[in-house]
Design an enzyme around this catalytic site. Structure first.
Site, PDB file in Angstrom:
ATOM      1  N   HIS A 110     -11.166  12.687   9.070  1.00  0.00           N
ATOM      2  CA  HIS A 110     -10.414  12.264  10.258  1.00  0.00           C
ATOM      3  C   HIS A 110     -11.024  12.864  11.525  1.00  0.00           C
ATOM      4  O   HIS A 110     -10.456  12.722  12.608  1.00  0.00           O
ATOM      5  CB  HIS A 110      -8.959  12.751  10.179  1.00  0.00           C
ATOM      6  CG  HIS A 110      -8.134  12.048   9.153  1.00  0.00           C
ATOM      7  ND1 HIS A 110      -8.151  10.693   8.974  1.00  0.00           N
ATOM      8  CD2 HIS A 110      -7.235  12.518   8.252  1.00  0.00           C
ATOM      9  CE1 HIS A 110      -7.315  10.357   8.001  1.00  0.00           C
ATOM     10  NE2 HIS A 110      -6.751  11.460   7.542  1.00  0.00           N
TER      11      HIS A 110
ATOM     12  N   TYR B 218      -7.933  -2.838   9.686  1.00  0.00           N
ATOM     13  CA  TYR B 218      -6.893  -2.833   8.654  1.00  0.00           C
ATOM     14  C   TYR B 218      -6.298  -4.238   8.498  1.00  0.00           C
ATOM     15  O   TYR B 218      -6.140  -4.742   7.391  1.00  0.00           O
ATOM     16  CB  TYR B 218      -5.803  -1.839   9.062  1.00  0.00           C
ATOM     17  CG  TYR B 218      -4.612  -1.754   8.131  1.00  0.00           C
ATOM     18  CD1 TYR B 218      -4.501  -0.721   7.207  1.00  0.00           C
ATOM     19  CD2 TYR B 218      -3.583  -2.702   8.187  1.00  0.00           C
ATOM     20  CE1 TYR B 218      -3.397  -0.630   6.360  1.00  0.00           C
ATOM     21  CE2 TYR B 218      -2.483  -2.630   7.344  1.00  0.00           C
ATOM     22  CZ  TYR B 218      -2.394  -1.586   6.439  1.00  0.00           C
ATOM     23  OH  TYR B 218      -1.300  -1.514   5.599  1.00  0.00           O
TER      24      TYR B 218
ATOM     25  N   GLY C 148       2.605  -0.514   3.496  1.00  0.00           N
ATOM     26  CA  GLY C 148       1.348  -1.272   3.460  1.00  0.00           C
ATOM     27  C   GLY C 148       1.420  -2.639   4.101  1.00  0.00           C
ATOM     28  O   GLY C 148       0.801  -3.588   3.620  1.00  0.00           O
TER      29      GLY C 148
ATOM     30  N   LYS D 265      -1.011  -1.918  -6.842  1.00  0.00           N
ATOM     31  CA  LYS D 265      -1.829  -1.324  -7.898  1.00  0.00           C
ATOM     32  C   LYS D 265      -2.355   0.053  -7.510  1.00  0.00           C
ATOM     33  O   LYS D 265      -2.422   0.960  -8.335  1.00  0.00           O
ATOM     34  CB  LYS D 265      -2.965  -2.265  -8.281  1.00  0.00           C
ATOM     35  CG  LYS D 265      -2.437  -3.488  -8.994  1.00  0.00           C
ATOM     36  CD  LYS D 265      -3.436  -4.160  -9.884  1.00  0.00           C
ATOM     37  CE  LYS D 265      -2.724  -5.320 -10.592  1.00  0.00           C
ATOM     38  NZ  LYS D 265      -3.659  -6.295 -11.139  1.00  0.00           N
TER      39      LYS D 265
HETATM   40  P1  A3P Z   1       2.249   2.482   5.999  1.00  0.00           P
HETATM   41  O1  A3P Z   1       2.825   3.833   6.261  1.00  0.00           O
HETATM   42  O2  A3P Z   1       2.384   1.558   7.171  1.00  0.00           O
HETATM   43  O3  A3P Z   1       2.770   1.881   4.737  1.00  0.00           O
HETATM   44  P2  A3P Z   1      -4.038   6.546   5.335  1.00  0.00           P
HETATM   45  O4  A3P Z   1      -4.593   6.231   3.991  1.00  0.00           O
HETATM   46  O5  A3P Z   1      -5.072   6.526   6.392  1.00  0.00           O
HETATM   47  O6  A3P Z   1      -3.218   7.784   5.305  1.00  0.00           O
HETATM   48  O7  A3P Z   1      -3.081   5.317   5.730  1.00  0.00           O
HETATM   49  C1  A3P Z   1      -1.878   5.110   5.051  1.00  0.00           C
HETATM   50  C2  A3P Z   1      -1.363   3.720   5.368  1.00  0.00           C
HETATM   51  O8  A3P Z   1      -2.146   2.732   4.681  1.00  0.00           O
HETATM   52  C3  A3P Z   1       0.061   3.542   4.877  1.00  0.00           C
HETATM   53  O9  A3P Z   1       0.657   2.642   5.804  1.00  0.00           O
HETATM   54  C4  A3P Z   1      -0.183   2.921   3.523  1.00  0.00           C
HETATM   55  O10 A3P Z   1       0.924   2.279   2.964  1.00  0.00           O
HETATM   56  C5  A3P Z   1      -1.299   1.942   3.864  1.00  0.00           C
HETATM   57  N1  A3P Z   1      -2.001   1.454   2.676  1.00  0.00           N
HETATM   58  C6  A3P Z   1      -2.490   2.157   1.654  1.00  0.00           C
HETATM   59  N2  A3P Z   1      -3.017   1.369   0.723  1.00  0.00           N
HETATM   60  C7  A3P Z   1      -2.879   0.102   1.147  1.00  0.00           C
HETATM   61  C8  A3P Z   1      -3.236  -1.178   0.616  1.00  0.00           C
HETATM   62  N3  A3P Z   1      -3.827  -1.301  -0.569  1.00  0.00           N
HETATM   63  N4  A3P Z   1      -2.918  -2.256   1.346  1.00  0.00           N
HETATM   64  C9  A3P Z   1      -2.308  -2.143   2.534  1.00  0.00           C
HETATM   65  N5  A3P Z   1      -1.945  -0.966   3.087  1.00  0.00           N
HETATM   66  C10 A3P Z   1      -2.232   0.144   2.409  1.00  0.00           C
END
Ligand code: A3P
Length: 288
Positions: free
Chosen positions: A93, A184, A253, A222
């Site tokens: 990060h 994203y 997500g 998954k």
């Molecule tokens: P939300 O809190 O909006 O659900 P990081 O990995 O940088 O910490 O980011 C986490 C965010 O990415 C979370 O968002 C998480 O749910 C989302 N995320 C993780 N895997 C995902 C996937 N396969 N598809 C979509 N969003 C995903």
């Protein structure tokens, strides 16, 4: 913890000695084929990390290691990454100015993840809320928005705007095509296409069915399930991070959850700041 104008995530090495870890990362010995994954917190780092690992391995297989462990700023000791076989995917990060100098000089590959900052804000809020022991009491969403996300004094990693503008500047100067930005939102809407683009960027030739399998294994449901069953969680117990944080990585997500959180006034305030901060920027964010 504060360092170089940034509020830092509560990773133990940063709590112990942020300056040392930052400097050790910047002077890390890099290999030509290293891949750095760089993203502002809660932009989808873990998701893309998993995809990139599968592409590099050319196999749709989950990595067993808990991913927090593979953050350059979170791993207990940088020897973890020094001992990894090539090609090494490395997660961080850290803002652009703190990335390993040698990697940049090598023209090493950088995958950068960009997410709508309103959704980033919501995601950080939920992440911070469950771990008051390390984040303090963040209050309700409005309070968090005002006193944390938009507060220049305590902005996580120096704040989204500065972080992304710094990256954009680097991307504009990058003549060797070393930086690849994934949105994203695009990955969510068009995962096959974006994963193919990622594989092309990494010079990995995959069959269409391999791509489809990677996309399927990395779907939200998954990945969430794999996180609960495949990962070695024992390392976390040693790391000292609250388990609530670890178990809250896969929350919703979705695109646009900010609409369930922002009031009209907050949204207007954000848009005004966004317009001002990003007036010289070409970053294209899809808010809808
Ligand atoms: P939300 O809190 O909006 O659900 P990081 O990995 O940088 O910490 O980011 C986490 C965010 O990415 C979370 O968002 C998480 O749910 C989302 N995320 C993780 N895997 C995902 C996937 N396969 N598809 C979509 N969003 C995903």
């Amino acid at each position: 913890v504060m360092f170089d104008g940034m509020a830092l995530p509560p990773f133990p090495p940063l709590i112990n000695n942020a300056k040392k870890r930052f400097e050790d990362i910047r002077s890390l010995d890099c290999r030509q084929d290293d891949v750095l994954l760089v993203a502002y917190p809660k932009s989808g780092t873990h998701w893309i990390w998993e995809i990139v690992c599968m592409i590099l391995k050319q196999k749709a297989e989950y990595s067993k290691e808990p991913k927090e462990f593979l953050f350059l700023e979170a791993m207990p000791d940088l020897d973890v990454v020094r001992n990894l076989p090539s090609p090494r995917p490395m997660n961080t990060h850290l803002p652009y100015r703190w990335l390993p100098t040698q990697h940049i000089e090598n023209g090493g590959k950088i995958v950068h993840v960009l997410r709508n900052p309103k959704d980033v804000c919501v995601s950080i809020f939920h992440h911070a809320k469950v771990a008051p022991t390390v984040h303090g009491d963040v209050g309700d969403f409005q309070t968090f928005f005002k006193t944390r996300f938009m507060n220049p004094k305590v902005k996580l990693m120096g704040g989204w705007f500065k972080y992304e503008k710094e990256f954009e500047e680097a991307e504009k100067k990058d003549k060797r095509g070393a930086i690849f930005t994934v949105h994203y939102e695009n990955l969510k809407k068009n995962p096959i296409h974006e994963t193919r683009r990622l594989a092309d960027f990494l010079n990995i030739d995959l069959r269409q069915e391999d791509i489809a399998e990677i996309v399927d294994k990395c779907s939200f449901q998954k990945l969430k399930q794999a996180d609960e069953t495949v990962k070695d969680q024992s390392v976390f117990k040693e790391s000292g991070l609250p388990t609530t944080l670890i178990n809250n990585l896969y929350r919703k997500g979705e695109i646009g959850d900010w609409k369930n959180h922002f009031t009209v006034a907050m949204n207007e305030q954000f848009d005004t700041v966004f317009k001002e901060e990003m007036r010289d920027s070409d970053i294209d964010i899809q808010f809808e």
